[in-house]
Design a protein around this motif. Sequence first.
Motif, PDB file in Angstrom:
ATOM      1  N   ALA A  45     -26.598 -65.889 -85.205  1.00 40.64           N
ATOM      2  CA  ALA A  45     -26.530 -66.360 -83.821  1.00 40.64           C
ATOM      3  C   ALA A  45     -27.263 -65.382 -82.919  1.00 40.64           C
ATOM      4  O   ALA A  45     -27.093 -64.164 -83.041  1.00 40.64           O
ATOM      5  CB  ALA A  45     -25.082 -66.501 -83.373  1.00 40.64           C
ATOM      6  N   ARG A  57     -28.483 -82.119 -79.738  1.00 37.53           N
ATOM      7  CA  ARG A  57     -27.892 -80.821 -80.053  1.00 37.53           C
ATOM      8  C   ARG A  57     -26.401 -80.963 -80.342  1.00 37.53           C
ATOM      9  O   ARG A  57     -25.730 -81.878 -79.866  1.00 37.53           O
ATOM     10  CB  ARG A  57     -28.071 -79.840 -78.899  1.00 37.53           C
ATOM     11  CG  ARG A  57     -29.460 -79.699 -78.355  1.00 37.53           C
ATOM     12  CD  ARG A  57     -30.380 -78.949 -79.276  1.00 37.53           C
ATOM     13  NE  ARG A  57     -30.019 -77.549 -79.426  1.00 37.53           N
ATOM     14  CZ  ARG A  57     -30.787 -76.659 -80.063  1.00 37.53           C
ATOM     15  NH1 ARG A  57     -31.943 -77.038 -80.606  1.00 37.53           N
ATOM     16  NH2 ARG A  57     -30.416 -75.393 -80.184  1.00 37.53           N
ATOM     17  N   ASN A  62     -18.732 -70.606 -81.404  1.00 38.63           N
ATOM     18  CA  ASN A  62     -19.217 -69.863 -82.557  1.00 38.63           C
ATOM     19  C   ASN A  62     -18.158 -68.865 -83.034  1.00 38.63           C
ATOM     20  O   ASN A  62     -17.664 -68.053 -82.253  1.00 38.63           O
ATOM     21  CB  ASN A  62     -20.501 -69.117 -82.184  1.00 38.63           C
ATOM     22  CG  ASN A  62     -20.959 -68.182 -83.282  1.00 38.63           C
ATOM     23  OD1 ASN A  62     -21.008 -68.575 -84.445  1.00 38.63           O
ATOM     24  ND2 ASN A  62     -21.269 -66.944 -82.923  1.00 38.63           N
ATOM     25  N   SER A  73     -22.198 -72.124 -78.502  1.00 42.24           N
ATOM     26  CA  SER A  73     -23.457 -72.031 -79.238  1.00 42.24           C
ATOM     27  C   SER A  73     -24.018 -73.417 -79.509  1.00 42.24           C
ATOM     28  O   SER A  73     -23.299 -74.417 -79.469  1.00 42.24           O
ATOM     29  CB  SER A  73     -23.245 -71.273 -80.552  1.00 42.24           C
ATOM     30  OG  SER A  73     -22.789 -69.957 -80.307  1.00 42.24           O
ATOM     31  N   SER A  74     -25.321 -73.452 -79.814  1.00 40.83           N
ATOM     32  CA  SER A  74     -26.039 -74.717 -79.946  1.00 40.83           C
ATOM     33  C   SER A  74     -26.933 -74.692 -81.174  1.00 40.83           C
ATOM     34  O   SER A  74     -27.591 -73.683 -81.457  1.00 40.83           O
ATOM     35  CB  SER A  74     -26.871 -74.952 -78.678  1.00 40.83           C
ATOM     36  OG  SER A  74     -27.728 -76.069 -78.829  1.00 40.83           O
ATOM     37  N   VAL A  75     -26.938 -75.823 -81.913  1.00 36.73           N
ATOM     38  CA  VAL A  75     -27.853 -76.016 -83.038  1.00 36.73           C
ATOM     39  C   VAL A  75     -28.397 -77.436 -82.958  1.00 36.73           C
ATOM     40  O   VAL A  75     -27.777 -78.327 -82.375  1.00 36.73           O
ATOM     41  CB  VAL A  75     -27.157 -75.817 -84.405  1.00 36.73           C
ATOM     42  CG1 VAL A  75     -26.717 -74.372 -84.592  1.00 36.73           C
ATOM     43  CG2 VAL A  75     -25.966 -76.762 -84.549  1.00 36.73           C
ATOM     44  N   THR A  79     -30.601 -79.993 -87.978  1.00 34.38           N
ATOM     45  CA  THR A  79     -30.450 -78.826 -88.854  1.00 34.38           C
ATOM     46  C   THR A  79     -29.249 -78.000 -88.400  1.00 34.38           C
ATOM     47  O   THR A  79     -29.397 -76.876 -87.912  1.00 34.38           O
ATOM     48  CB  THR A  79     -31.715 -77.953 -88.841  1.00 34.38           C
ATOM     49  OG1 THR A  79     -32.025 -77.610 -87.464  1.00 34.38           O
ATOM     50  CG2 THR A  79     -32.890 -78.662 -89.477  1.00 34.38           C
ATOM     51  N   PRO A  80     -28.035 -78.526 -88.555  1.00 37.24           N
ATOM     52  CA  PRO A  80     -26.848 -77.836 -88.036  1.00 37.24           C
ATOM     53  C   PRO A  80     -26.538 -76.515 -88.722  1.00 37.24           C
ATOM     54  O   PRO A  80     -25.805 -75.693 -88.168  1.00 37.24           O
ATOM     55  CB  PRO A  80     -25.727 -78.856 -88.264  1.00 37.24           C
ATOM     56  CG  PRO A  80     -26.217 -79.723 -89.371  1.00 37.24           C
ATOM     57  CD  PRO A  80     -27.696 -79.818 -89.178  1.00 37.24           C
ATOM     58  N   ARG A  84     -28.349 -70.330 -84.667  1.00 37.52           N
ATOM     59  CA  ARG A  84     -27.722 -70.877 -83.467  1.00 37.52           C
ATOM     60  C   ARG A  84     -28.024 -70.040 -82.232  1.00 37.52           C
ATOM     61  O   ARG A  84     -28.107 -68.806 -82.304  1.00 37.52           O
ATOM     62  CB  ARG A  84     -26.212 -71.016 -83.676  1.00 37.52           C
ATOM     63  CG  ARG A  84     -25.520 -69.779 -84.214  1.00 37.52           C
ATOM     64  CD  ARG A  84     -24.086 -70.030 -84.667  1.00 37.52           C
ATOM     65  NE  ARG A  84     -24.002 -70.836 -85.878  1.00 37.52           N
ATOM     66  CZ  ARG A  84     -22.875 -71.032 -86.578  1.00 37.52           C
ATOM     67  NH1 ARG A  84     -21.740 -70.488 -86.176  1.00 37.52           N
ATOM     68  NH2 ARG A  84     -22.879 -71.784 -87.648  1.00 37.52           N
ATOM     69  N   VAL A 328     -20.951 -77.285 -90.385  1.00 34.54           N
ATOM     70  CA  VAL A 328     -21.200 -76.020 -89.691  1.00 34.54           C
ATOM     71  C   VAL A 328     -20.181 -74.991 -90.144  1.00 34.54           C
ATOM     72  O   VAL A 328     -18.975 -75.222 -90.030  1.00 34.54           O
ATOM     73  CB  VAL A 328     -21.113 -76.195 -88.151  1.00 34.54           C
ATOM     74  CG1 VAL A 328     -21.206 -74.843 -87.449  1.00 34.54           C
ATOM     75  CG2 VAL A 328     -22.197 -77.124 -87.648  1.00 34.54           C
TER      76      VAL A 328
END
Length: 338
Positions: A45, A57, A62, A73-75, A79-80, A84, A328
């Motif tokens: 991260a 997204r 996280n 947080s973001s993914v 593609t998780p 991140r 995740v």
Amino acid sequence: MKTRSKLLVLVVAAALLAAVATVATLRAADRAAERDRARPGEPVAHAGAVTLRQQGRLLFRNLAWGPQRDRVSSVPLSTPAGPRLSAPRDCLRFHAAAGTGICLRATGGVVPGHEAVLLDAKLRAVRSFRVPGIPTRARVSPSGRLAAWTVFVSGDSYAGGAFSTRTAIYDTRTKTLHPDLERFTVLMDGRRHRAADANFWGVTFAADDNRFYATLATGGHTYLVEGDLARRTLRTLHENVECPSLSPDGARIAFKKRVPGAPADTPWRLYVLDLRTGRETALAEQRSVDDQALWLDGRTLLYALPGDFGADLWSVRADGSGTPGMLVRSGVSPAVIG
């Protein structure tokens, strides 16, 4: 006791207190350093720009060890499992939709507590509300107009039976706070239901920004209730439903159900309820799920299960087919953007 002896006792006591405080401070510093230290094999991260307008997204809290732990947080949904991005926003519970976010967080100070923080699309605080307990559930309506949160007022688990909750709903358009669903009128089998043991939790909103669903616990039973915000009413629909989550088409409710024969501390299995027919479908996840599932899309559910570093996000098909899969690692409280 002579004056000199009294002074000696006071000096020794003060020295002991200072030593205890020093040890406590050092241990706290060690824990903080451990929290900020990334561990091999954990997701990566990095600090970065996170907004509620980035389409495609998945946002979440996280839990990977390191400087970004507990941050929103973001993914990419595509593609998780990838790296991140983490915003400078710590939350215990989080959800977002249509540019509005809700963050339940701990507060410091002389008397520690918790608060619900309303966020804008750039995750900036818009308004905050002191909450009377430990955060457990949070939801934003599909339009972003309404936000709801639930806290434990006493106890720390739905499994034990001895707990109390407070569930609030805030309307961002009218600036109206409904601080406790226990103030709403409950209709059970068409009659007004009054009970001192009523508890509510796990709000999920319909698209019209008036209708919502939640769990009511009373008399040793749990019920799915349908709420009418304008009328301040709650109507029971179905028994043995906890932590409901309304599907994008508004026709189904994902929920956790207590099943006979399960251990007292892990009593739940995931189900989906057809609101039109009342038919229940057991999902392929066989483990106990103590979470309010989230619809990833019209066919798939997301939910948290205990993991090596707190919890992981898993997915399963909503029609009862397939097998569960981890989506995740080291994450909770998801929100789908776009």
